[in-house]
Design a protein around this motif. Structure first.
Motif, PDB file in Angstrom:
ATOM      1  N   VAL A 187      20.707  74.032   1.125  1.00 16.37           N
ATOM      2  CA  VAL A 187      20.107  74.004   2.830  1.00 16.37           C
ATOM      3  C   VAL A 187      18.711  74.552   1.810  1.00 16.37           C
ATOM      4  CG1 VAL A 187      19.361  73.691   5.111  1.00 16.37           C
ATOM      5  CG2 VAL A 187      21.414  72.570   3.355  1.00 16.37           C
ATOM      6  N   VAL A 188      17.490  74.846   1.353  1.00 15.90           N
ATOM      7  CA  VAL A 188      16.279  75.637   1.086  1.00 15.90           C
ATOM      8  C   VAL A 188      15.151  75.401   1.998  1.00 15.90           C
ATOM      9  CG1 VAL A 188      15.271  77.102  -0.607  1.00 15.90           C
ATOM     10  CG2 VAL A 188      17.429  76.346  -0.952  1.00 15.90           C
ATOM     11  N   ASP A 189      14.639  76.689   2.721  1.00 13.28           N
ATOM     12  CA  ASP A 189      13.876  76.984   3.553  1.00 13.28           C
ATOM     13  C   ASP A 189      14.348  75.895   5.257  1.00 13.28           C
ATOM     14  OD1 ASP A 189      13.038  78.868   2.769  1.00 13.28           O
ATOM     15  OD2 ASP A 189      11.886  77.804   1.552  1.00 13.28           O
ATOM     16  N   GLY A 190      15.256  75.098   5.184  1.00  6.47           N
ATOM     17  CA  GLY A 190      15.285  73.669   6.099  1.00  6.47           C
ATOM     18  C   GLY A 190      15.274  72.605   5.739  1.00  6.47           C
ATOM     19  N   VAL A 191      15.398  72.710   4.249  1.00  4.25           N
ATOM     20  CA  VAL A 191      15.639  71.418   3.469  1.00  4.25           C
ATOM     21  C   VAL A 191      16.433  71.386   2.997  1.00  4.25           C
ATOM     22  CG1 VAL A 191      14.069  69.577   2.184  1.00  4.25           C
ATOM     23  CG2 VAL A 191      13.343  71.421   3.262  1.00  4.25           C
ATOM     24  N   LEU A 192      17.573  69.946   2.472  1.00  5.65           N
ATOM     25  CA  LEU A 192      18.637  69.481   2.221  1.00  5.65           C
ATOM     26  C   LEU A 192      17.938  69.143   1.109  1.00  5.65           C
ATOM     27  CD1 LEU A 192      21.490  68.921   1.987  1.00  5.65           C
ATOM     28  CD2 LEU A 192      20.325  66.755   2.898  1.00  5.65           C
ATOM     29  N   VAL A 193      17.783  69.575  -0.457  1.00  2.10           N
ATOM     30  CA  VAL A 193      18.187  69.784  -1.638  1.00  2.10           C
ATOM     31  C   VAL A 193      19.193  69.230  -2.756  1.00  2.10           C
ATOM     32  CG1 VAL A 193      15.796  71.358  -1.205  1.00  2.10           C
ATOM     33  CG2 VAL A 193      17.351  72.235  -2.506  1.00  2.10           C
ATOM     34  N   THR A 194      18.866  68.498  -3.857  1.00  2.00           N
ATOM     35  CA  THR A 194      19.666  68.183  -4.660  1.00  2.00           C
ATOM     36  C   THR A 194      18.964  68.087  -6.166  1.00  2.00           C
ATOM     37  OG1 THR A 194      21.511  66.871  -5.341  1.00  2.00           O
ATOM     38  CG2 THR A 194      19.904  65.761  -4.715  1.00  2.00           C
ATOM     39  N   PRO A 195      19.455  68.551  -7.163  1.00  2.00           N
ATOM     40  CA  PRO A 195      18.752  68.804  -8.292  1.00  2.00           C
ATOM     41  C   PRO A 195      18.497  67.547  -9.132  1.00  2.00           C
ATOM     42  CG  PRO A 195      20.604  70.798  -8.889  1.00  2.00           C
ATOM     43  CD  PRO A 195      20.630  69.571  -7.366  1.00  2.00           C
ATOM     44  N   SER A 196      17.756  67.079  -9.521  1.00  3.66           N
ATOM     45  CA  SER A 196      17.158  66.210 -10.458  1.00  3.66           C
ATOM     46  C   SER A 196      18.046  65.444 -11.617  1.00  3.66           C
ATOM     47  CB  SER A 196      15.797  65.646 -11.317  1.00  3.66           C
ATOM     48  OG  SER A 196      15.644  64.554 -11.829  1.00  3.66           O
ATOM     49  N   VAL A 197      18.629  64.610 -11.612  1.00  5.63           N
ATOM     50  CA  VAL A 197      19.318  63.910 -13.132  1.00  5.63           C
ATOM     51  C   VAL A 197      18.614  63.080 -13.772  1.00  5.63           C
ATOM     52  CG1 VAL A 197      21.203  65.273 -11.862  1.00  5.63           C
ATOM     53  CG2 VAL A 197      20.893  62.331 -11.683  1.00  5.63           C
ATOM     54  N   GLU A 198      17.388  63.258 -14.099  1.00  3.58           N
ATOM     55  CA  GLU A 198      16.662  62.233 -14.065  1.00  3.58           C
ATOM     56  C   GLU A 198      16.471  62.553 -16.839  1.00  3.58           C
ATOM     57  OE1 GLU A 198      15.204  59.093 -13.886  1.00  3.58           O
ATOM     58  OE2 GLU A 198      15.899  59.629 -11.597  1.00  3.58           O
ATOM     59  N   ARG A 199      16.830  63.703 -15.986  1.00  4.23           N
ATOM     60  CA  ARG A 199      16.894  64.489 -17.776  1.00  4.23           C
ATOM     61  C   ARG A 199      18.228  65.012 -18.361  1.00  4.23           C
ATOM     62  NH1 ARG A 199      12.463  67.529 -19.769  1.00  4.23           N
ATOM     63  NH2 ARG A 199      13.566  69.486 -18.472  1.00  4.23           N
ATOM     64  N   SER A 200      18.202  65.500 -17.039  1.00  4.82           N
ATOM     65  CA  SER A 200      20.084  66.101 -17.608  1.00  4.82           C
ATOM     66  C   SER A 200      21.562  65.715 -16.849  1.00  4.82           C
ATOM     67  CB  SER A 200      19.986  67.448 -17.857  1.00  4.82           C
ATOM     68  OG  SER A 200      21.300  68.374 -17.941  1.00  4.82           O
ATOM     69  N   GLY A 201      22.724  65.591 -16.741  1.00  3.05           N
ATOM     70  CA  GLY A 201      23.745  65.597 -15.850  1.00  3.05           C
ATOM     71  C   GLY A 201      24.181  64.318 -15.154  1.00  3.05           C
ATOM     72  N   VAL A 202      25.011  63.779 -14.576  1.00  5.86           N
ATOM     73  CA  VAL A 202      25.643  62.807 -14.113  1.00  5.86           C
ATOM     74  C   VAL A 202      25.329  62.310 -12.535  1.00  5.86           C
ATOM     75  CG1 VAL A 202      27.657  62.141 -13.475  1.00  5.86           C
ATOM     76  CG2 VAL A 202      27.837  63.601 -15.133  1.00  5.86           C
ATOM     77  N   ALA A 203      25.423  61.407 -12.625  1.00  3.55           N
ATOM     78  CA  ALA A 203      24.616  61.085 -11.246  1.00  3.55           C
ATOM     79  C   ALA A 203      25.533  60.096 -10.247  1.00  3.55           C
ATOM     80  CB  ALA A 203      23.525  59.276 -11.052  1.00  3.55           C
ATOM     81  N   GLY A 204      26.323  61.217  -9.342  1.00  2.00           N
ATOM     82  CA  GLY A 204      27.339  60.579  -9.134  1.00  2.00           C
ATOM     83  C   GLY A 204      27.554  59.827  -7.331  1.00  2.00           C
ATOM     84  N   VAL A 205      28.304  59.216  -7.703  1.00  2.53           N
ATOM     85  CA  VAL A 205      28.633  58.011  -6.291  1.00  2.53           C
ATOM     86  C   VAL A 205      28.939  58.735  -5.152  1.00  2.53           C
ATOM     87  CG1 VAL A 205      29.730  56.761  -7.782  1.00  2.53           C
ATOM     88  CG2 VAL A 205      30.886  57.828  -6.463  1.00  2.53           C
ATOM     89  N   ALA A 206      29.112  59.638  -5.244  1.00  2.00           N
ATOM     90  CA  ALA A 206      29.072  60.897  -3.751  1.00  2.00           C
ATOM     91  C   ALA A 206      28.112  61.213  -3.762  1.00  2.00           C
ATOM     92  CB  ALA A 206      30.256  62.082  -4.119  1.00  2.00           C
ATOM     93  N   ARG A 207      27.276  62.022  -4.411  1.00  2.00           N
ATOM     94  CA  ARG A 207      25.753  62.167  -4.503  1.00  2.00           C
ATOM     95  C   ARG A 207      24.563  61.508  -3.715  1.00  2.00           C
ATOM     96  NH1 ARG A 207      21.315  61.577  -7.968  1.00  2.00           N
ATOM     97  NH2 ARG A 207      19.765  63.099  -7.840  1.00  2.00           N
TER      98      ARG A 207
END
Length: 276
Positions: A187-207
């Motif tokens: 939560v940054v500046d009141g907004v829930l954020v999460t990194p993009s996984v379009e170029r790297s990482g795993v798109a988790g099912v819990a995510r």
């Protein structure tokens, strides 16, 4: 048969595969790690959706989901809390990178006891560290849970302190992507954020479950500086659920209302938040 896991390979009660399997030779395959509670997998449909999508991307035949569920329930039988790893490889093929003319996939379904996570971790949070190992940028593989996890293996080898539960990884451009075993939210500046996984990482099912349950989540690039000024930080994992982050190295956080609301949502799906 393994003493620590119940295993089926192509439906048979064995725990070996051919040495020429492309999963061993090239990491040519996918896997899903699925939490079962009292014989049920609350996020089963999300796992199957990701597996289907990834099979299309890798040009792998998708196994019958009903067969996978039958085999999963078979290996889980009698276990109240279990984790099932389903591994799908392209099977045995001729030497070389070229795809076999006809694929004969290998299907491995194994059940393990669910990891013990004490209630304190869900109440007060866990400690993380920054990893030096970076995640490569590769859009062709990003998002999938493919068999090559060497980046995570190298990152996990960076520490042995048992008080550190996981490490945060950045990509080669310096963007924060995820922990070695879980996706990241803040939560940054009141907004829930999460990194993009379009170029790297795993798109988790819990995510995916978190994104579906919240009206507005910003998905995009997150820098280390963004995370340093976050009000809340938590991890999402299909195995461990919603885990508040207490600290990343020397930066301290306090679990807040967004984290607590998502923990309640997780319990509502049928997952326990702690184990003895």
């Amino acid at each position: 048969m393994s003493a620590t896991a119940r295993v089926l390979v192509d439906g048979l009660g064995v725990d070996t595969v051919c040495a020429l399997d492309r999963g061993l030779s090239y990491g040519d395959g996918l896997f899903e790690t699925i939490r079962f509670v009292a014989g049920l997998a609350p996020l089963w449909s999300r796992h199957m959706e990701r597996l289907q999508h990834s099979c299309v991307r890798l040009q792998l035949p998708m196994p019958d989901a009903a067969l996978l569920l039958h085999e999963a329930r078979s290996v889980v039988g009698g276990m109240d809390q279990a984790v099932v790893r389903m591994t799908l490889t392209r099977g045995v093929g001729e030497r070389g990178y070229a795809l076999p003319t006809t694929a004969h996939p290998t299907r491995i379904v194994a059940a393990f006891a669910a990891p013990a996570m004490m209630g304190d971790a869900y109440i007060h949070g866990i400690r993380l560290r920054w990893c030096e190992t970076r995640l490569a940028i590769q859009p062709s593989l990003a998002g999938m849970k493919h068999l090559n996890r060497l980046e995570q293996v190298l990152a996990r080898a960076e520490w042995s302190d048992p008080s550190v539960a996981d490490g945060l990884m950045r990509d080669t451009d310096g963007n924060v992507i995820a922990a070695t075993m879980a996706n990241l939210f803040a939560v940054v500046d009141g907004v829930l954020v999460t990194p993009s996984v379009e170029r790297s990482g795993v798109a988790g099912v819990a995510r995916a479950e978190v994104l579906a349950s919240r009206a507005a989540v910003h998905v995009g690039d997150i820098s280390r500086e963004d995370l340093l000024r976050a009000d809340e930080v938590f991890l999402s994992s299909s195995v461990r659920g919603i885990l508040p982050v207490q600290a990343v190295d020397d930066t301290v956080y306090v679990p807040g209302p967004v984290t607590r609301a998502l923990q309640r949502h997780w319990r509502g799906l049928g997952f326990p938040m702690e184990q003895a």
